[in-house]
Each structure stands twice: as C-alpha cells, then as structure tokens.
Design a protein around this motif. Structure first.
Motif, short mmCIF file in Angstrom:
data_model
loop_
_atom_site.label_atom_id
_atom_site.label_comp_id
_atom_site.label_asym_id
_atom_site.label_seq_id
_atom_site.Cartn_x
_atom_site.Cartn_y
_atom_site.Cartn_z
N GLU B 84 21.11 -1.75 35.94
CA GLU B 84 20.04 -1.13 35.15
C GLU B 84 18.67 -1.51 35.71
O GLU B 84 17.96 -2.30 35.14
N GLY B 85 18.34 -0.86 36.82
CA GLY B 85 17.04 -1.09 37.40
C GLY B 85 17.00 -2.31 38.30
O GLY B 85 18.02 -2.95 38.53
N GLY B 86 15.83 -2.58 38.80
CA GLY B 86 15.72 -3.58 39.86
C GLY B 86 15.47 -4.99 39.40
O GLY B 86 15.02 -5.81 40.17
N ARG B 87 15.81 -5.27 38.14
CA ARG B 87 15.48 -6.64 37.71
C ARG B 87 16.46 -7.67 38.24
O ARG B 87 17.54 -7.36 38.70
N HIS B 88 16.04 -8.91 38.12
CA HIS B 88 16.86 -10.01 38.61
C HIS B 88 17.40 -10.80 37.43
O HIS B 88 16.73 -10.96 36.42
N TYR B 89 18.61 -11.27 37.61
CA TYR B 89 19.26 -12.03 36.57
C TYR B 89 19.46 -13.46 37.06
O TYR B 89 19.63 -13.70 38.25
N TYR B 90 19.42 -14.38 36.11
CA TYR B 90 19.48 -15.79 36.49
C TYR B 90 20.61 -16.50 35.77
O TYR B 90 20.91 -16.21 34.61
N GLU B 91 21.21 -17.43 36.46
CA GLU B 91 22.18 -18.29 35.80
C GLU B 91 22.05 -19.68 36.38
O GLU B 91 21.75 -19.86 37.56
#
Lengths: 147, 147
Positions: B84-91
DNA sequence: GTACTTGCAAAGATTTTGCTTCCAA
DNA sequence: TTGGAAGCAAAATCTTTGCAAGTAC
C-alpha cells in the motif's frame, strides 16, 4: 558458451504486444531504455534518459508505464536498502532472479545468483503453500572492496 | 521450552542506554510501542499509537527516532512489497531474521524462518566477501488461504 | 550548565490524480 | 472511430531540515 548464465526471455515490447497493450512511441522508448540499462534506474533517471531522445515525454508517463509493467510482472521493483532516499528502482525481469548486495560505504550494487536462493523459493512455495509472484533479496553491508 | 524458537535480545531501551543515547520520554514511549507491536508499523501508524499516550508528540520526532534506531541497527526497515504505497515498515530486531510473505490478494503478512535463509546469508558472506549488516527477503504472491 | 532533543513550520522529494487532447489499432 | 494513453497542472504522500525553546545527564 554460457549454458545457463543468462536466460534470454522475450523482449518487453513483444511481451506487451502479445498481451494486447497499446504500443505508443513513449512506451516503446521507455521499455527499450529499461531493457538496455546496465544498472538500476529509478523513475526520474529513466525520465531523464528518455527525455534525451524525446524531450516532450512527461514524467507522469514514466510513472504510469512503470506501474503498468509492474502490473504485468515484467519489471522488478527494488529499494536497494534505501541507500539514497525512498525511491524505487526498476529492472526488467529478463534474467534469472538474483540477490542485490548494497554496499553502505561506496554505494556499489552487486548482483549475485545462487542456487540456495532457488531452493529457498521452492521451500516457500512448498512449505508455506505460497504462490510467489516476485521475490526480493536485498542485503546491506560492506562489500569486499571496502572491508 | 522452545530452545531456539525466539532469541530474546536486550530490550531496545537498555540497548540504547548502553550506547549512551539520551533517553527522553518520547523515545522511551516510541521504543516500547515498537517493541510491543504485534505487526509491522510504519511511521504514521507508530505516531498515531504514540499520540494516544502522549498527544503532544510530534511526527518529526517519530521519523528522527526511527532514523536513530536504524542507524544503530536496532530495527529493520521493510517495504512489504509496497502493498500500500511507498511507506516503510519497522520492526525491532529482537527475533531471528525471517522472511516476509506479502499476499497480494488479502494483504496478509506471514513471517517465515528458514535454515536455508541462514545458509544463504553464510554463502553471501563467504563467497562474495560481503559483510552483511541487514538482509531482507520479501516475497509477493498469493497465500495459502487465497489460493 | 551544556550539549543534545523536541516541536513547529516549512520545504523537499516522490508519486498520484483529474481532466483535456491526442493517437494506436 | 473510439477507447485507451499522454501531457499538464495540481494535489497527495511521505520524509527531511532549520531554528528556537526545552530537557536529560
């Protein structure tokens, strides 16, 4: 003779025609650049190269063409560990899947094919019952030259 | 007893303190949310959760804290195939490395540990003389439920 | 006390959308 | 001829920066 070094697939343009995609001269140009590119192009870089051949081509057309190619699974979209911002890089899916190694010191991108990678894909499909469309392996670190 | 199922590393906060990072209450809050999160958070989602505890916390602080954690290698940055779009996810990097499988139909993200992945990392380090900081394996496709 | 961090506002970068005109099939 | 594509302008998203005020150590 390099028996399996490079799997030559159909050129992107022929692939598109066979899928009934309308071939405008903009698409032809963009697709040729992507196919002939040595490195990895982001949308702006692709636009700049295209403009040198057709100064009227619009940036939006580049984005739309990339989205279309992505929809048909004809390009891979990479991030290359966000070495320089959040842009996306594209490469034609004309070669075998490969791993991208991004050097955090010099910015060099190495490509790397591996039978272990192929096995890993098989494992994902078998054990997880997951049908893979695209896979991406990217590593960030320090390359041999920079160590 | 799960011998190696989950490698418990030091909590992020302790890790930061040991590196001499100043612990503001904003950072403490953000780090706790990241650590306790079940799924994968992007910057805005993290901000929203943080605001429910501290309505004055600013989005910019979230971005700066994520950049700091990334700099110290305490979080992984994912794209999850740009579902869903160019965002970045963090863990938080508190578990073993794992593969992310993103279902293009239902959007579900599965995680998957694999010894083949571990072997592949070894191969990269050995054969390419590449020192890996972070690796990312992401696959997009169709999950078992959606097939 | 001091250097580092935050909040605010504004800018920057990348990508998408609406709409009219144009063109490939 | 006609539906899909391109161009243009504007908006939407996501992220970063400059600077004054605040705060952890």
């Amino acid at each position: 003779m390099e028996p399996e070094e490079r799997v030559t697939r159909r050129p992107l343009e022929r692939e598109l025609v066979s899928r009934g995609v309308r071939m405008t001269h903009q698409r032809r140009l963009l697709v040729q650049i992507i196919q002939g590119a040595d490195g990895h192009l982001d949308a702006i870089a692709l636009w700049q190269r295209a403009r040198s051949q057709d100064p009227t081509i619009n940036k939006v057309t580049v984005y739309r063409t990339l989205a279309m190619l992505k929809k048909y699974g004809l390009v891979d979209e990479l991030d290359l560990m966000h070495l320089e911002g959040g842009r996306h890089y594209y490469e034609a899916k004309t070669t075998r899947d490969h791993i991208h190694l991004a050097c955090l010191k010099c910015g060099r991108i190495q490509e790397f094919e591996s039978s272990l990678f192929e096995k890993l894909k098989g494992q994902i499909e078998r054990e997880q019952q997951f049908r893979i469309n695209t896979v991406r392996v990217e590593a960030g670190g320090v390359c041999d030259r920079c160590k």
